[in-house]
Design an enzyme around this catalytic site. Structure first.
Site, mmCIF file in Angstrom:
data_model
loop_
_atom_site.group_PDB
_atom_site.id
_atom_site.type_symbol
_atom_site.label_atom_id
_atom_site.label_comp_id
_atom_site.label_asym_id
_atom_site.label_seq_id
_atom_site.Cartn_x
_atom_site.Cartn_y
_atom_site.Cartn_z
ATOM 1 N N GLU A 175 0.959 -1.606 0.147
ATOM 2 C CA GLU A 175 -0.282 0.195 0.355
ATOM 3 C C GLU A 175 0.776 1.248 -0.125
ATOM 4 O O GLU A 175 0.774 2.581 1.185
ATOM 5 C CB GLU A 175 -0.779 0.438 1.051
ATOM 6 C CG GLU A 175 -1.925 -0.840 1.201
ATOM 7 C CD GLU A 175 -3.000 -1.130 2.194
ATOM 8 O OE1 GLU A 175 -2.902 -0.094 3.049
ATOM 9 O OE2 GLU A 175 -3.813 -1.207 2.065
ATOM 10 N N GLU A 179 -5.744 -7.230 -0.881
ATOM 11 C CA GLU A 179 -6.671 -7.839 0.357
ATOM 12 C C GLU A 179 -8.000 -7.953 0.582
ATOM 13 O O GLU A 179 -8.127 -6.072 -0.020
ATOM 14 C CB GLU A 179 -5.657 -7.070 1.169
ATOM 15 C CG GLU A 179 -4.469 -7.283 1.868
ATOM 16 C CD GLU A 179 -3.731 -6.589 2.457
ATOM 17 O OE1 GLU A 179 -4.105 -5.419 3.063
ATOM 18 O OE2 GLU A 179 -2.157 -5.960 2.611
HETATM 19 C C1 IPT Z 1 -4.188 -2.678 4.954
HETATM 20 C C2 IPT Z 1 -2.170 -3.222 5.524
HETATM 21 O O1 IPT Z 1 -1.802 -3.366 3.702
HETATM 22 C C3 IPT Z 1 -2.588 -4.517 6.405
HETATM 23 O O2 IPT Z 1 -1.293 -4.601 6.762
HETATM 24 C C4 IPT Z 1 -3.285 -4.598 7.492
HETATM 25 O O3 IPT Z 1 -2.932 -3.408 8.375
HETATM 26 C C5 IPT Z 1 -5.002 -4.231 7.108
HETATM 27 O O4 IPT Z 1 -4.824 -3.151 5.885
HETATM 28 C C6 IPT Z 1 -5.740 -4.128 8.194
HETATM 29 O O5 IPT Z 1 -5.858 -4.798 8.283
HETATM 30 S S1 IPT Z 1 -4.170 -1.028 4.929
HETATM 31 C C7 IPT Z 1 -5.681 -0.341 4.778
HETATM 32 C C8 IPT Z 1 -7.041 -0.593 5.156
HETATM 33 C C9 IPT Z 1 -5.467 1.341 5.295
#
Ligand code: IPT
Length: 931
Positions: A187, A274
């Protein structure tokens, strides 16, 4: 190693890799990994990547990695997404450790043995609600902005990538391994530096990474996504958390949007990098609420909408198993010890109804080959606009996939209507029902093994061709009508073996009508096609099925609570399986005998042609009581060894201290957990106040003594967050000097225990957040000139840099098993400060059972925190009144003979007895199959 694996395979101890049929150790087979706008390919074969996130660093027990990975595979996942955590492996610049619980080579071998693809995500930055977002804390003392091409940072991250990349590289699919994609950064969305993004990819290539490089763009938002221009990756993906993270309000949907993954490049597959699979519990609502926020109905509506709305063929769900932020792994702002995440597999490794939903969708997604290549298509029109449809079709097979849901996916009512459906096999008026907060993917024009499925209003779980016939499992919601239409050249014979199913044949179509209830069974034969056993179930009965690949093709198992593995050996089917209660097991396989977990199971042949037997459940277990506690006191700033003079006057941190010298713990090499300070000065007798500031990160605190007298405690502060105004006076504590404590000309000593929490993350890539200090930020006692010393943790080579902090007891190894016996009984009361308690217990759970144990905290008044050490491992921090009461003690760390040590840091003293704790079993399974 290969030989070792082969021997284990012969002994039936590990699953055979899906690719190799014989037990002879084959040379690793290199494969070609490619991709186009539809999907990834391996040797030209399209791959549907259905993956979930797993963090090895949140499960400090490699034997349990295999348990979780087997559970992941059993649900039909074809891959896992793995972050690699720089700080977990690196205690100091130039020092890297990949042994024991940090043996990621072993982890990647397991994925290889299990036939799971891996999306490797080594950062360097990972976020992940872990300390420093995965950065080692020593990086805070390195000049140059982190996550940029600044030279100081570049030299540091090159060290890490130089270690981790070669390990990942040797496990790539292109070298016979499991790694199918490499995620550059994480990200990397704001404050970006394309040179840095380019350089980490150049380094990956130089280190031998030759699989596609991917990236996860933040939040489906208009932020840097690396789909074009300098720093672009091959397959840009998108992170999406449509439900956001308010677990306290699990009924509110779609806070962060619709959740349909955008296509970012025309020449690469759509990648849902994700996709929300649970939630962090920032509100402290408890993870069961997070599981509700992201429960099966959410999964049905959002995951299916995303699949059909986006055409993605690369999916990864964050998290699939969250685990434990043990030791000093948590980042302070959003999480506590448990990182259960409300995920499908709980922290205690239990399978939930979310796991069932994953399995239903995964089996479908990975069974239906035409799904790997689809384009948007005209959707059948519903008679009632209260139903929304959307479709995709495979351009080669013309198979259609139709999403059916409410126009507003939050709608909570039921609608029944008719679809005007032009299928590849003709036009039909098709009745459908959409329940509240539900979605379905219906299929038309599909070659189901040797059958032709015209359409069905039931969803497809999976189908296999076994023993010369097709066996298909379809399902719908309990009580809903279903219709399945199959094409035949002539009238087939239809035998309803179980349930209420009506059939009619009109010369070309066999139409079956039924109500979903239990598991109906229909045998169709003749009609110019191989026989078909159609199993028509409900959500629940479908979830009881397990689809397992064997050397002789896939087989189906109905029953048990988990099938880990299946092997066909002549006419014998051998399963490794778990049960949570005694019950039946039914197998659909070309076999005459059944062996489960090495035991022969008596079976009979059913009218469905399956084998039916029964299995035992686990015996009840009784866990020991925790008694016979022993005690040790840790006086303030005790012991004269191990102190470091704190006299620095400059710091690399953008946050400059209020007073000098710089007292930040990281500046003196103490990066995690508690630190003790000693400040010596000569009093002039007029000092009225001890004024302190400490920056600990959210949730930290500090305790203060003057000449051994307790002055009190204060909450630690935070400062200089990029999204908050700078606080000039963080974590302030003013403590009155008690009369007579300081005498003119006499030496005086200030002792301060600072409980630092983890380090801030660096989501905004701007250093002010990540390089926020930990420890004292300002200190004064009148005008006294104070000579400072600081003392923190000593290294623990086995348990790694994040295990222990700098309590005196930790430095003395009081948390470690062994050593001289503790003789003292707990006193009736204790002063504020640090008290240590220890007891031992034996655990004699049956060898063929998997019992998941946790330490449960009861109520006790007071302001305190407790560090839980099991056999020396810091399994977490209980904070009085905090949201977490159960602390999972993973098997492996937990042995048959155990030492439990609690370090209690109390701000108000009180009862000398240990805080009330007990052992509880969070899971109990019969499992000869868990190794
Ligand atoms: C995204 C991240 O890439 C991951 O590492 C983790 O932090 C996740 O979200 C939340 O649990 S960050 C994004 C939702 C701003």
């Amino acid at each position: 190693m290969r030989i070792f694996v082969a021997v284990l395979m012969l002994l039936g101890l590990v699953a055979a890799p899906t690719a190799t049929a014989s037990a002879a150790p084959a040379a690793p087979q290199a494969h070609h990994v490619g991709y186009d706008r539809y999907s990834l390919t391996v040797d030209g074969r399209r791959v549907l990547l259905w993956s979930g996130e797993f963090h090895y660093f949140r499960l400090p027990s490699p034997q349990l990695w295999r348990d979780v990975l087997e559970k992941i595979r059993a649900a039909g996942f074809t891959g896992v997404s793995l972050y690699f955590h720089w700080g977990y492996h690196s205690p100091a610049p130039g020092v890297y450790d990949f042994s024991g619980v940090r043996d990621v080579d072993r982890l990647l071998r397991m994925t290889e043995e299990l036939g799971l693809y891996v999306i490797a995500r080594p950062g360097p930055y990972i976020n992940a609600e872990t300390t420093g977002g995965g950065f080692p804390a020593w990086l805070k003392t390195v000049d140059g902005r982190a996550r940029s091409s600044d030279p100081g940072y570049t030299a540091a991250y090159r060290e890490w990538l130089g270690k981790i990349n070669p390990i990942i590289a040797r496990h790539q699919v292109t070298r016979g391994g499991s790694v199918i994609a490499y995620n550059a950064e994480n990200e990397y969305a704001v404050n970006v530096d394309p040179a840095y993004m380019t350089q980490i990819q150049q380094q990956a290539r130089a280190d031998g990474i030759d699989v596609p490089i991917v990236h996860n763009n933040c939040c489906n938002a208009d932020l840097a996504n690396w789909s074009s221009g300098p720093g672009a990756v091959q397959i840009p993906g998108v992170d999406d958390y449509p439900q956001a993270f308010n677990c306290a309000d699990p009924g509110t949907w779609g806070t962060w949007g619709e959740g349909v993954t955008r296509r970012l490049r025309d020449d690469a597959p759509v990648y849902a990098a994700e996709y929300q699979g649970g939630a962090i519990d920032s509100a402290g609502a408890g993870y069961d609420k997070c599981r509700e926020l992201t429960g099966p109905d959410y999964m049905k509506v959002y995951y299916k909408s995303n699949a059909i709305g986006s055409g993605a063929t690369m999916f990864s769900y964050y998290m699939l198993y969250g685990g434990t932020s043990w030791g000093w792994l948590p980042q302070p702002n959003d999480v506590y010890t448990s990182y259960d995440y409300g995920a499908a597999i709980t922290e205690s490794r239990g399978l939930t109804t979310k796991y069932d939903e994953f399995k239903r969708q995964a089996y479908f997604m990975t069974t239906m080959a035409p799904l790997t290549k689809t384009d948007p298509a005209a959707a059948p029109k519903p008679a009632d606009p209260a139903v929304f449809t959307q479709a995709r079709a495979n351009p080669d097979t013309r198979t259609q996939f139709v999403l059916v849901r409410h126009p507003d996916r939050r709608t909570d009512t039921d609608v029944t209507t008719t679809l005007d459906w032009s299928t590849p096999d003709g036009d039909y008026q098709v009745p459908v029902r959409v329940g509240g907060r539900d979605a379905k993917i219906l299929v038309a024009g599909y070659d189901l093994g040797g059958q032709r499925l015209v359409y069905s209003t039931s969803e497809i779980l999976t189908h296999v061709t076994t023993g010369g016939r097709d066996v298909a499992v379809l399902y719908g919601r309990e009580g809903e009508q279903g219709r399945t239409v199959l094409r035949y050249a002539s009238a087939p014979s239809v035998r309803v073996l179980d349930g209420d199913v009506r059939s009619s044949f009109d010369g070309k179509d066999l139409r079956l009508d039924y109500t979903h209830h239990g598991l109906a069974r229909v045998l169709v034969s003749g009609g110019g096609r191989p026989p078909l056993l159609l199993l028509l179930g409900t959500d629940e009965s479908a979830a009881r099925f397990w689809r397992m690949n064997t050397e002789a093709g896939p087989v189906l198992v109905n029953g048990t609570s988990l099938v880990r593995d299946a092997r066909l050996d002549g006419d014998r089917l051998a399963l490794r399986a778990d049960t949570d209660a005694a019950g039946e097991v039914e197998v659909f396989a070309p076999a005459r005998h059944l062996v489960v977990d090495g035991r022969y199971v008596a079976t009979r042949r059913t009218p469905s042609g399956s084998l039916l037997g029964s299995l035992p459940g686990p015996r009840a277990v009784t866990l020991p009581e925790l008694t016979d506690w022993r005690y040790r006191a840790e006086p303030p700033a005790t012991g004269d060894d191990g102190w470091t003079v704190a006299d620095k006057t400059t710091t690399a941190s953008p946050t400059k201290p209020k007073t000098l010298p710089v007292l930040y713990a990281d500046e003196y090499g103490y990066h995690y957990g508690n630190v003790w300070y000693r400040g010596d000065f000569v009093a002039d007798g007029t000092e009225k106040t001890v004024s302190l500031n400490a920056i600990t990160g959210k949730g930290g605190s500090y305790l203060v003594w003057l000449n051994g007298r307790y002055l009190g405690s204060a909450a630690g502060g935070t400062q200089a967050d990029s999204d908050a105004p700078v606080n000039p006076d963080p974590g302030r504590g003013d403590f009155a000097v008690p009369a007579g404590t300081l005498v003119k000309g006499q030496p005086a000593r200030l002792s301060v225990l600072v409980t630092n929490m983890g380090h801030n993350d660096d989501w905004t890539a701007d250093d002010t957040r990540f390089k926020q200090p930990r420890g004292l930020f300002g200190a004064s006692v009148g005008d006294a000139k104070i000579a400072w010393k600081i003392r923190g943790a000593v290294a623990d080579a086995e348990r790694g840099p994040l295990n222990a902090g700098g309590l005196y007891g930790e430095r003395q190894g009081w948390h470690l098993p062994g050593g001289p016996a503790w003789r003292d009984r707990p006193p009736s009361t204790v002063e504020p400060g640090v008290s240590w308690y220890r007891t031992g217990f034996r655990l004699d759970t049956p060898k063929d059972q998997d019992v998941s144990v946790a330490l449960r905290f009861g109520e006790r008044a007071g302001k305190y925190r407790v560090f839980v050490f099991l056999n020396g491992w810091n399994m977490g921090q209980y904070v009085s009144g905090g949201p977490q009461r159960d602390f999972v003690l993973p098997n492996g760390i937990l042995k048959s003979s155990n030492t439990l040590t609690l370090a209690v840091v109390s701000a108000d003293g009180g009862a000398g007895s240990p805080v009330p704790v007990s052992l509880v079993a969070l899971g109990n399974h019969w499992t000869g199959g868990l190794r």
